[in-house]
Design an enzyme around this catalytic site. Structure first.
Site, PDB file in Angstrom:
ATOM      1  N   LYS A 227     -35.055 -20.489 -14.303  1.00  0.00           N
ATOM      2  CA  LYS A 227     -35.404 -20.655 -15.714  1.00  0.00           C
ATOM      3  C   LYS A 227     -34.397 -21.516 -16.473  1.00  0.00           C
ATOM      4  CE  LYS A 227     -38.607 -16.870 -16.419  1.00  0.00           C
ATOM      5  NZ  LYS A 227     -38.946 -15.635 -17.152  1.00  0.00           N
ATOM      6  N   ARG A 262     -38.180 -10.945  -9.632  1.00  0.00           N
ATOM      7  CA  ARG A 262     -39.344 -11.841  -9.476  1.00  0.00           C
ATOM      8  C   ARG A 262     -38.826 -13.258  -9.293  1.00  0.00           C
ATOM      9  NH1 ARG A 262     -42.811 -15.005 -12.674  1.00  0.00           N
ATOM     10  NH2 ARG A 262     -45.019 -14.887 -12.047  1.00  0.00           N
TER      11      ARG A 262
END
Length: 282
Positions: A227, A262
């Site tokens: 991210k 995740r």
């Protein structure tokens, strides 16, 4: 140790070490281009097979990109992309634990009928008023995530007075909604929602204070893989260069007892958490 009850009286035991959830994007526009599968069933099967061989505990399949600025996908298009994908995974990997990334109740119901085990709702039961009742009726575990705004507008100058306190309050409210609808508390996993309506400093604060969420009494999922915060901290050009930062966060989460991670890169993250777990048990 927490146990999630899956369809068919199967069980998923959480807590011994972080579970690795592998990301399968049936999308054409997810923020990490290498994760995009689109409607290619052969690629889906190849990636799922490799993830399972690499040690994935859960496969998380989604058809709608929720990257910052993403336009919502219609119900019809999400159904068209997602349900055949779930059916394909269940047919070819009958023992796999399959999570479906959706915030639409109709999609969740169709996905469970097609073989899904878990619903991963980025809206925390907020975007579809029928979602909580649907999950209660289906009896499957649900991942309740915090989000501020919607994917289309969530990164337009999000602000918090107390980011940890506000996220905890949101999650407490959604757990109360879940309970009112009949969702069993022991079927809930919580996700503070890194990157979903958060500034860089908010994401780092969430990670630094991850133990604060223990007071909510439910397992925690962290979705941090490649991210933007990693790129900002390390000066990466983009998600393609953010693997090592991802692994650093995975190690930090493992040391703090986070139950589910995740990620896009199953093998690398699995090795990190397995090594840390071995040291902790020694």
């Amino acid at each position: 140790m927490e146990t999630l009850m899956l369809p068919g009286n199967r069980k998923l035991n959480l807590g011994e070490r972080p579970m690795i959830m592998g990301i399968l994007n049936l999308t054409f526009d997810s923020f990490y281009p290498q994760s995009r599968i689109g409607d290619d069933r052969e690629t889906l099967l190849q990636r799922a097979k490799k993830m399972i061989e690499d040690g994935a505990d859960i496969l998380d399949i989604g058809a709608e990109s929720t990257r910052p600025g993403a336009e919502p996908l219609s119900l019809e298009e999400e159904m068209k992309r997602l349900i055949p994908g779930v059916e394909c995974l269940r047919k070819n990997f009958p023992e796999a634990v399959i999570s479906v990334d959706t915030y639409k109740a109709a999609v969740a119901e169709a996905a469970v009928e097609a073989g899904a085990d878990i619903i991963n709702d980025i809206s925390g039961l907020s975007f579809d008023s029928n979602m909580a009742d649907t999950i209660a009726r289906l009896g499957v575990p649900v991942i309740i995530m915090h989000i501020k705004g919607t994917p289309k507008d969530m990164q337009k100058d999000p602000r918090y007075d107390d980011v940890i306190g506000e996220i905890k309050e949101f999650l407490e409210d959604k757990m109360a909604l879940a309970a009112k609808s009949g969702i069993k508390r022991e079927q809930i996993v919580l996700d503070p929602g890194l990157g979903f309506g958060k500034r860089n400093e908010d994401n780092l604060c969430i990670l630094k204070n991850i133990m604060e969420f223990r007071s909510l009494g439910r397992p925690i999922l962290i979705g941090h893989s490649r991210k933007g915060t990693i790129s900002k901290v390390l000066g990466c050009k983009g998600p393609e260069e953010a693997l090592y930062g991802t692994l650093a966060i995975s190690a930090y989460c493992a040391l703090n007892g986070v139950e589910i991670l995740r990620v896009h890169d199953v093998l690398e993250n699995k090795q990190v958490v397995t090594m840390i777990s071995a040291i902790q048990r020694a």
